[in-house]
Scaffold this motif. Structure first.
Motif, PDB file in Angstrom:
ATOM      1  N   GLY A 222      56.925  72.568  35.880  1.00  0.00           N
ATOM      2  CA  GLY A 222      55.820  72.365  36.875  1.00  0.00           C
ATOM      3  C   GLY A 222      56.167  72.860  38.160  1.00  0.00           C
ATOM      4  O   GLY A 222      57.148  73.474  38.563  1.00  0.00           O
ATOM      5  N   TRP A 223      54.856  74.174  38.592  1.00  0.00           N
ATOM      6  CA  TRP A 223      55.462  74.406  40.363  1.00  0.00           C
ATOM      7  C   TRP A 223      55.735  73.810  41.511  1.00  0.00           C
ATOM      8  O   TRP A 223      55.835  74.070  42.341  1.00  0.00           O
ATOM      9  CB  TRP A 223      54.018  75.737  40.270  1.00  0.00           C
ATOM     10  CG  TRP A 223      52.790  75.055  40.900  1.00  0.00           C
ATOM     11  CD1 TRP A 223      51.892  73.986  39.941  1.00  0.00           C
ATOM     12  CD2 TRP A 223      52.618  74.611  42.673  1.00  0.00           C
ATOM     13  NE1 TRP A 223      50.442  73.870  41.681  1.00  0.00           N
ATOM     14  CE2 TRP A 223      51.154  73.710  42.710  1.00  0.00           C
ATOM     15  CE3 TRP A 223      53.172  75.058  44.160  1.00  0.00           C
ATOM     16  CZ2 TRP A 223      51.228  73.454  43.909  1.00  0.00           C
ATOM     17  CZ3 TRP A 223      53.199  74.161  44.809  1.00  0.00           C
ATOM     18  CH2 TRP A 223      51.782  73.680  44.742  1.00  0.00           C
ATOM     19  N   GLU A 224      55.419  72.676  41.232  1.00  0.00           N
ATOM     20  CA  GLU A 224      55.826  71.604  42.166  1.00  0.00           C
ATOM     21  C   GLU A 224      56.956  70.784  42.070  1.00  0.00           C
ATOM     22  O   GLU A 224      57.339  70.405  42.727  1.00  0.00           O
ATOM     23  CB  GLU A 224      54.846  70.230  42.506  1.00  0.00           C
ATOM     24  CG  GLU A 224      52.774  70.772  43.136  1.00  0.00           C
ATOM     25  CD  GLU A 224      52.721  70.020  42.932  1.00  0.00           C
ATOM     26  OE1 GLU A 224      52.525  69.579  43.848  1.00  0.00           O
ATOM     27  OE2 GLU A 224      51.571  69.090  42.191  1.00  0.00           O
ATOM     28  N   SER A 225      57.885  71.178  41.503  1.00  0.00           N
ATOM     29  CA  SER A 225      59.678  70.775  40.896  1.00  0.00           C
ATOM     30  C   SER A 225      60.540  71.858  41.682  1.00  0.00           C
ATOM     31  O   SER A 225      60.558  73.133  42.779  1.00  0.00           O
ATOM     32  CB  SER A 225      59.982  71.137  39.825  1.00  0.00           C
ATOM     33  OG  SER A 225      59.600  72.589  39.452  1.00  0.00           O
ATOM     34  N   GLU A 226      61.856  70.437  41.173  1.00  0.00           N
ATOM     35  CA  GLU A 226      62.794  71.572  41.866  1.00  0.00           C
ATOM     36  C   GLU A 226      63.119  72.539  41.489  1.00  0.00           C
ATOM     37  O   GLU A 226      63.190  74.139  42.330  1.00  0.00           O
ATOM     38  CB  GLU A 226      64.087  70.631  42.541  1.00  0.00           C
ATOM     39  CG  GLU A 226      63.288  69.644  42.526  1.00  0.00           C
ATOM     40  CD  GLU A 226      64.930  68.367  43.007  1.00  0.00           C
ATOM     41  OE1 GLU A 226      65.694  68.760  42.897  1.00  0.00           O
ATOM     42  OE2 GLU A 226      65.150  67.178  43.510  1.00  0.00           O
ATOM     43  N   GLN A 227      63.151  72.868  40.637  1.00  0.00           N
ATOM     44  CA  GLN A 227      63.497  73.762  39.825  1.00  0.00           C
ATOM     45  C   GLN A 227      62.321  75.210  40.446  1.00  0.00           C
ATOM     46  O   GLN A 227      63.316  76.350  40.485  1.00  0.00           O
ATOM     47  CB  GLN A 227      63.121  74.801  38.360  1.00  0.00           C
ATOM     48  CG  GLN A 227      64.947  73.177  37.736  1.00  0.00           C
ATOM     49  CD  GLN A 227      64.023  72.027  37.390  1.00  0.00           C
ATOM     50  OE1 GLN A 227      62.486  70.830  38.179  1.00  0.00           O
ATOM     51  NE2 GLN A 227      64.488  70.971  36.651  1.00  0.00           N
ATOM     52  N   TRP A 228      61.157  74.942  40.727  1.00  0.00           N
ATOM     53  CA  TRP A 228      60.774  76.248  40.698  1.00  0.00           C
ATOM     54  C   TRP A 228      60.697  76.593  42.458  1.00  0.00           C
ATOM     55  O   TRP A 228      61.106  77.863  42.359  1.00  0.00           O
ATOM     56  CB  TRP A 228      58.921  75.767  40.766  1.00  0.00           C
ATOM     57  CG  TRP A 228      58.122  76.358  41.323  1.00  0.00           C
ATOM     58  CD1 TRP A 228      57.256  77.474  39.664  1.00  0.00           C
ATOM     59  CD2 TRP A 228      57.304  77.275  42.243  1.00  0.00           C
ATOM     60  NE1 TRP A 228      56.224  78.490  40.366  1.00  0.00           N
ATOM     61  CE2 TRP A 228      55.993  78.102  41.390  1.00  0.00           C
ATOM     62  CE3 TRP A 228      57.334  76.934  43.550  1.00  0.00           C
ATOM     63  CZ2 TRP A 228      56.021  78.716  42.878  1.00  0.00           C
ATOM     64  CZ3 TRP A 228      56.931  77.170  44.027  1.00  0.00           C
ATOM     65  CH2 TRP A 228      55.924  78.925  44.147  1.00  0.00           C
ATOM     66  N   VAL A 229      61.288  75.480  42.660  1.00  0.00           N
ATOM     67  CA  VAL A 229      61.558  75.937  44.160  1.00  0.00           C
ATOM     68  C   VAL A 229      62.533  76.299  44.594  1.00  0.00           C
ATOM     69  O   VAL A 229      62.959  78.212  44.997  1.00  0.00           O
ATOM     70  CB  VAL A 229      61.355  74.798  45.515  1.00  0.00           C
ATOM     71  CG1 VAL A 229      62.555  74.653  46.588  1.00  0.00           C
ATOM     72  CG2 VAL A 229      59.747  73.915  45.614  1.00  0.00           C
ATOM     73  N   ALA A 230      64.005  76.810  44.052  1.00  0.00           N
ATOM     74  CA  ALA A 230      65.036  77.351  43.377  1.00  0.00           C
ATOM     75  C   ALA A 230      64.740  78.872  43.146  1.00  0.00           C
ATOM     76  O   ALA A 230      65.509  79.868  43.714  1.00  0.00           O
ATOM     77  CB  ALA A 230      65.773  76.720  42.526  1.00  0.00           C
ATOM     78  N   ALA A 231      63.995  78.833  42.721  1.00  0.00           N
ATOM     79  CA  ALA A 231      63.142  80.478  41.351  1.00  0.00           C
ATOM     80  C   ALA A 231      62.921  80.750  42.988  1.00  0.00           C
ATOM     81  O   ALA A 231      62.913  82.117  42.625  1.00  0.00           O
ATOM     82  CB  ALA A 231      62.760  80.268  40.964  1.00  0.00           C
TER      83      ALA A 231
END
Length: 389
Positions: A222-231
């Protein structure tokens, strides 16, 4: 009601075809380096002026898969550099999905001309569903997508063209269909691609760099995830480095192919198990946010539209192919492309989806972040520009 009215009632809007759309970005970049004359079907110099790109000796064009304008805006604190160079918004075409958008980017033309009408599309020659990412069940790339590759035309005219991506994309069906031409340089990490782009920027020409990690994180987490933010933070850091080291006379433009919505706990229907959605429908193609319904012979398209509207209600805009064509949903539809577009077209609103368990895997139906429709979250993508000192 007109198509625009149907879309508007669902909170959707048409792409800005022919003006500030994704198809303007590469023509504008080519015009910046004096190669605008290779572009056919649109005015590259007008695109350059409209997007505000400077004259340059070299332009690095970066496409960040999955980075919508509204997602970037919501996470602006994690991308201070990208936010500092944002110069506007362009729209993707319909559907807002990678195959269609890369085709629009690479040719300047919408999906009604390129035939890249979704993540999957029915192959009229075989009756099977073709996957336009893996290229399974599709025709030869040059036959499926007949619009000229702008990179190929520029390279043939003597301009230095460099494409940067993962090594496995070299010669892939999608690459050959929409981004063929020039030299392909395989580089796995974004840092490696930036290094190559900086080397290419010392020469006159255009280089194109694709980065897919933001989209991959969004689909899975999901775009609200920590993984998305890291990318996103990774991209912000490396593109800051690119901008800071650009040679004098070089420029960079960054954009994306679509945005994304997270669909956890959102309304979802399964066309493979719902009798009302199955009736009259031979197969579904496209994706859960943008469906093509190919009907049984003799089926009444108006009846299918009415049933789907009654079932989905406010969660979708459902129209016939004829109404979609008249309203310009796909841009002008060429005869050789028409069979890949459903007899009925469904654009989902809000965060709702329609899956089909007959043809989709459990993994694909479990994706958290998806796209394809015409909400502002999916349609609007950023335009970011910077120049060397």
């Amino acid at each position: 009601m007109t198509l625009a009215q149907h879309l508007g009632a669902a909170g959707l809007s048409l792409p800005n075809y022919g003006r500030k759309d994704l198809g303007a970005v590469l023509p504008a970049a080519l015009a910046s380096v004096g190669a605008g004359h290779v572009v056919k079907g649109r005015n590259a110099e007008s695109d350059r002026q409209r997007l505000g790109l400077p004259r340059a000796r070299h332009v690095v064009v970066v496409l960040l898969d999955g980075l919508g304008h509204l997602q970037l805006d919501a996470r602006r604190g994690h991308a201070p550099f990208l936010r500092s160079i944002e110069s506007g918004i362009v729209t993707a075409g319909y559907p807002t999905t990678t195959a269609a958008s890369l085709a629009m980017f690479g040719t300047g033309q919408p999906s009604g001309r390129t035939g890249m009408t979704g993540y999957t599309a029915m192959n009229p020659d075989t009756g099977k569903v073709a996957n336009l990412i893996s290229w399974e069940n599709a025709d030869a790339p040059e036959e499926w997508q007949r619009q000229p590759s702008l990179l190929e035309r520029a390279a043939a005219d003597g301009f230095t063209i460099t494409t940067l991506g993962k090594r496995r994309f070299a010669g892939s069906g999608l690459t050959q269909a929409v981004l063929r031409g020039g030299q392909f340089v395989g580089a796995e990490s974004l840092a490696e691609r930036i290094d190559v782009a900086l080397g290419a920027a010392r020469q006159s020409g255009v280089s194109y760099c694709y980065w897919g990690e933001i989209d991959a994180a969004g689909h899975r987490y999901g775009w609200e995830s920590e993984q998305w933010v890291a990318a996103l933070e990774d991209a912000d850091r490396e593109l800051r480095r690119l901008a800071s080291q650009l040679p004098r006379g070089a420029a960079m433009v960054v954009t994306a192919d679509h945005g994304m919505v997270d669909v956890t706990d959102a309304p979802r229907w399964d066309a493979g198990e719902h009798a009302g959605l199955l009736e009259g429908v031979r197969l579904t193609a496209g994706e859960p946010r943008a469906l093509h319904l190919h009907l049984n012979e003799g089926a009444d398209a108006a009846g299918v539209v009415e049933r789907w509207r009654n079932i989905l209600g406010k969660h979708a805009a459902v129209v016939t192919k004829e109404d979609a064509d008249a309203g310009g949903l796909f841009g002008p539809i060429l005869p050789e492309v028409s069979g890949r577009i459903g007899d009925v077209v469904v654009a989902m609103s809000g965060r709702a989806t329609v899956v089909d368990s007959r043809t989709q895997s459990e993994r694909s139906m479990a994706l958290i972040g998806v796209h394809g429709s015409l909400t502002p979250e999916e349609l609007q993508v950023p335009l970011l520009t910077a120049s060397g000192d």
